[in-house]
Motif scaffolding. Structure first.
Motif, PDB file in Angstrom:
ATOM      1  N   PHE A  22      11.729  -2.568  16.045  1.00  0.00           N
ATOM      2  CA  PHE A  22      11.565  -1.951  14.728  1.00  0.00           C
ATOM      3  C   PHE A  22      11.000  -2.961  13.723  1.00  0.00           C
ATOM      4  N   LEU A  23      11.514  -4.197  13.768  1.00  0.00           N
ATOM      5  CA  LEU A  23      10.984  -5.234  12.882  1.00  0.00           C
ATOM      6  C   LEU A  23       9.523  -5.542  13.199  1.00  0.00           C
ATOM      7  N   GLU A  24       9.172  -5.539  14.482  1.00  0.00           N
ATOM      8  CA  GLU A  24       7.773  -5.765  14.867  1.00  0.00           C
ATOM      9  C   GLU A  24       6.892  -4.609  14.396  1.00  0.00           C
ATOM     10  N   LEU A  25       7.449  -3.379  14.408  1.00  0.00           N
ATOM     11  CA  LEU A  25       6.694  -2.233  13.901  1.00  0.00           C
ATOM     12  C   LEU A  25       6.375  -2.422  12.411  1.00  0.00           C
ATOM     13  N   ILE A  26       7.376  -2.832  11.643  1.00  0.00           N
ATOM     14  CA  ILE A  26       7.148  -3.065  10.214  1.00  0.00           C
ATOM     15  C   ILE A  26       6.149  -4.204  10.003  1.00  0.00           C
ATOM     16  N   SER A  27       6.313  -5.286  10.779  1.00  0.00           N
ATOM     17  CA  SER A  27       5.397  -6.420  10.654  1.00  0.00           C
ATOM     18  C   SER A  27       3.970  -6.021  11.017  1.00  0.00           C
ATOM     19  N   LEU A  28       3.824  -5.216  12.060  1.00  0.00           N
ATOM     20  CA  LEU A  28       2.488  -4.749  12.451  1.00  0.00           C
ATOM     21  C   LEU A  28       1.864  -3.895  11.353  1.00  0.00           C
ATOM     22  N   PHE A  29       2.705  -3.028  10.743  1.00  0.00           N
ATOM     23  CA  PHE A  29       2.186  -2.192   9.656  1.00  0.00           C
ATOM     24  C   PHE A  29       1.709  -3.059   8.492  1.00  0.00           C
ATOM     25  N   LYS A  30       2.485  -4.086   8.140  1.00  0.00           N
ATOM     26  CA  LYS A  30       2.106  -4.955   7.021  1.00  0.00           C
ATOM     27  C   LYS A  30       0.839  -5.743   7.342  1.00  0.00           C
ATOM     28  N   GLN A  31       0.725  -6.204   8.600  1.00  0.00           N
ATOM     29  CA  GLN A  31      -0.485  -6.940   8.988  1.00  0.00           C
ATOM     30  C   GLN A  31      -1.718  -6.040   8.932  1.00  0.00           C
ATOM     31  N   MET A  32      -1.575  -4.811   9.473  1.00  0.00           N
ATOM     32  CA  MET A  32      -2.709  -3.887   9.454  1.00  0.00           C
ATOM     33  C   MET A  32      -3.077  -3.499   8.024  1.00  0.00           C
ATOM     34  N   LEU A  33      -2.041  -3.298   7.190  1.00  0.00           N
ATOM     35  CA  LEU A  33      -2.305  -2.955   5.792  1.00  0.00           C
ATOM     36  C   LEU A  33      -3.057  -4.089   5.091  1.00  0.00           C
ATOM     37  N   ALA A  34      -2.608  -5.347   5.316  1.00  0.00           N
ATOM     38  CA  ALA A  34      -3.275  -6.492   4.689  1.00  0.00           C
ATOM     39  C   ALA A  34      -4.704  -6.624   5.191  1.00  0.00           C
ATOM     40  N   LYS A  35      -4.891  -6.400   6.503  1.00  0.00           N
ATOM     41  CA  LYS A  35      -6.238  -6.523   7.069  1.00  0.00           C
ATOM     42  C   LYS A  35      -7.166  -5.447   6.508  1.00  0.00           C
ATOM     43  N   LYS A  36      -6.649  -4.212   6.452  1.00  0.00           N
ATOM     44  CA  LYS A  36      -7.483  -3.126   5.918  1.00  0.00           C
ATOM     45  C   LYS A  36      -7.810  -3.359   4.445  1.00  0.00           C
ATOM     46  N   ARG A  37      -6.829  -3.831   3.689  1.00  0.00           N
ATOM     47  CA  ARG A  37      -7.097  -4.109   2.270  1.00  0.00           C
ATOM     48  C   ARG A  37      -8.131  -5.224   2.126  1.00  0.00           C
ATOM     49  N   ASP A  38      -8.003  -6.245   2.973  1.00  0.00           N
ATOM     50  CA  ASP A  38      -8.980  -7.338   2.923  1.00  0.00           C
ATOM     51  C   ASP A  38     -10.374  -6.839   3.279  1.00  0.00           C
ATOM     52  N   ASP A  39     -10.435  -5.987   4.324  1.00  0.00           N
ATOM     53  CA  ASP A  39     -11.737  -5.413   4.700  1.00  0.00           C
ATOM     54  C   ASP A  39     -12.315  -4.566   3.569  1.00  0.00           C
ATOM     55  N   MET A  40     -11.441  -3.784   2.919  1.00  0.00           N
ATOM     56  CA  MET A  40     -11.919  -2.939   1.818  1.00  0.00           C
ATOM     57  C   MET A  40     -12.384  -3.792   0.633  1.00  0.00           C
ATOM     58  N   LEU A  41     -11.647  -4.883   0.352  1.00  0.00           N
ATOM     59  CA  LEU A  41     -12.061  -5.759  -0.747  1.00  0.00           C
ATOM     60  C   LEU A  41     -13.402  -6.420  -0.443  1.00  0.00           C
ATOM     61  N   LYS A  42     -13.558  -6.852   0.817  1.00  0.00           N
ATOM     62  CA  LYS A  42     -14.835  -7.458   1.190  1.00  0.00           C
ATOM     63  C   LYS A  42     -15.965  -6.431   1.099  1.00  0.00           C
ATOM     64  N   ALA A  43     -15.669  -5.192   1.575  1.00  0.00           N
ATOM     65  CA  ALA A  43     -16.688  -4.138   1.485  1.00  0.00           C
ATOM     66  C   ALA A  43     -17.020  -3.826   0.026  1.00  0.00           C
ATOM     67  N   ALA A  44     -15.969  -3.799  -0.830  1.00  0.00           N
ATOM     68  CA  ALA A  44     -16.210  -3.543  -2.248  1.00  0.00           C
ATOM     69  C   ALA A  44     -17.028  -4.669  -2.875  1.00  0.00           C
ATOM     70  N   ASP A  45     -16.713  -5.919  -2.465  1.00  0.00           N
ATOM     71  CA  ASP A  45     -17.487  -7.052  -2.993  1.00  0.00           C
ATOM     72  C   ASP A  45     -18.948  -6.956  -2.554  1.00  0.00           C
ATOM     73  N   ARG A  46     -19.145  -6.618  -1.270  1.00  0.00           N
ATOM     74  CA  ARG A  46     -20.529  -6.475  -0.785  1.00  0.00           C
ATOM     75  C   ARG A  46     -21.243  -5.347  -1.525  1.00  0.00           C
ATOM     76  N   LEU A  47     -20.509  -4.244  -1.759  1.00  0.00           N
ATOM     77  CA  LEU A  47     -21.101  -3.123  -2.483  1.00  0.00           C
ATOM     78  C   LEU A  47     -21.447  -3.528  -3.910  1.00  0.00           C
ATOM     79  N   GLN A  48     -20.534  -4.279  -4.557  1.00  0.00           N
ATOM     80  CA  GLN A  48     -20.796  -4.707  -5.924  1.00  0.00           C
ATOM     81  C   GLN A  48     -21.996  -5.646  -5.982  1.00  0.00           C
ATOM     82  N   VAL A  49     -22.061  -6.563  -4.998  1.00  0.00           N
ATOM     83  CA  VAL A  49     -23.214  -7.473  -4.949  1.00  0.00           C
ATOM     84  C   VAL A  49     -24.500  -6.682  -4.749  1.00  0.00           C
ATOM     85  N   GLY A  50     -24.444  -5.667  -3.855  1.00  0.00           N
ATOM     86  CA  GLY A  50     -25.619  -4.829  -3.643  1.00  0.00           C
ATOM     87  C   GLY A  50     -26.019  -4.076  -4.898  1.00  0.00           C
ATOM     88  N   LEU A  51     -25.006  -3.532  -5.603  1.00  0.00           N
ATOM     89  CA  LEU A  51     -25.304  -2.807  -6.838  1.00  0.00           C
ATOM     90  C   LEU A  51     -25.898  -3.743  -7.897  1.00  0.00           C
TER      91      LEU A  51
END
Length: 304
Positions: free
Chosen positions: A152-181
């Motif tokens: 159960f603790l590993e499930l929570i840790s996996l969720f937090k890792q995936m959430l952080a990774k997705k947020r980082d990917d979205m921030l990078k995508a947003a930065d790339r989009l902003q640079v493109g704009l």
């Protein structure tokens, strides 16, 4: 070491001789007080008995995988000299409390209050569903699928890792989009400026084209005039060539006549040197000069 410690309380050669001697001396008085002869062996055994009586060890093992079975076979004291306490599944309230404890401090939060509450409740719900499916799996396939609190603790840790990774990917995508704009906006601005410059240059080019066409027309007219004058010059050149030929011919004739006359001139000069006053007086006395004398005198008068 753990197997020896559980079985007898003694780990051979764990202490060097000087430290072992200090321990024996430290319990020698207690050994006498217990009515035991204080030999080194008895003191050491008394110390080991106190260790066995007072040292308590807590070992946690997971039933997942082959490690627990292998260790139980290799180290019998893990089973024979311990009290096994099987942990029962955590109740859903405990799982929810753990989920809230670990997910409430997620960096950046989990969104709105409704979303956060739904995610916290989903964790124990999903864990409970997996437990139910594991029970069915054991019934149907006769195979265990262990789900432990660590899972159960590993499930929570996996969720937090995936959430952080997705947020980082979205921030990078947003930065790339902003640079493109930003680049698109800068390009659009530059294109606008270039269009203004192009309009000005287009007017200048049109004026230069008109001036070039006018100049070309003038050049055409002047070229025509030059052509006509060149044709007239060619005619005059032909005439000049003819005149040159005639002059050259006359020059040759004159030079030839001059060459023929030079001897007579020389003779005349020589004869002139023979003239004297007597000859001139005789010439003057002539009433009617002989033929040729008058021509000579006329020539002399012309030369004079």
């Amino acid at each position: 070491y753990i197997n020896d410690l559980l079985a007898s309380g003694n780990i051979p050669d764990l202490f060097p001789p000087d430290e072992k001697e200090n321990m024996i001396n430290a319990v020698r008085g207690q050994t006498k007080a217990a009515g035991i002869i204080d030999t080194n062996e008895n003191c050491w055994k008394f110390f080991i008995d106190k260790v066995v009586a007072n040292l308590h060890m807590v070992l946690c093992f997971s039933p997942v995988g082959e490690s627990f079975r292998v260790r139980a076979r290799r180290f019998p004291a893990l089973v024979n000299n311990t009290v096994i306490d099987w942990f029962h599944p955590w109740p859903e309230e405990a799982l929810a409390s753990v989920s809230e404890r670990f997910l409430s401090n997620v960096e950046g939060g989990l969104g709105s209050d409704e979303a956060t509450e739904a995610i916290i409740k989903f964790m124990p719900f999903s864990f409970g569903v997996v437990n139910e499916m594991s029970t069915k799996f054991l019934t149907n396939e006769r195979r265990y699928n262990y789900t432990t609190p660590k899972s159960f603790l590993e499930l929570i840790s996996l969720f937090k890792q995936m959430l952080a990774k997705k947020r980082d990917d979205m921030l990078k995508a947003a930065d790339r989009l902003q640079v493109g704009l930003d680049k698109l906006q800068a390009t659009a601005k530059q294109v606008g400026e270039l269009e203004e410059v192009l309009k000005v240059k287009s007017v200048e080019v049109a004026e230069k084209i008109a001036a070039a066409e006018e100049l070309s027309e003038k050049v055409g007219i002047e070229k025509k005039i030059v052509g006509e004058e060149a044709a007239a010059a060619a005619v005059e050149a032909e005439k000049c060539a003819v005149i040159k030929t005639e002059v050259t011919q006359k020059q040759e004739d004159c030079e030839r006549d001059l060459a023929a006359a030079l001897p007579a001139v020389d003779k005349a000069m020589a004869a002139l040197d023979t003239l004297n006053k007597k000859d001139l007086g005789e010439l003057k006395a002539l009433k009617k000069p002989p033929s040729g004398v008058d021509d000579v005198m006329a020539a002399v008068m012309v030369l004079m």
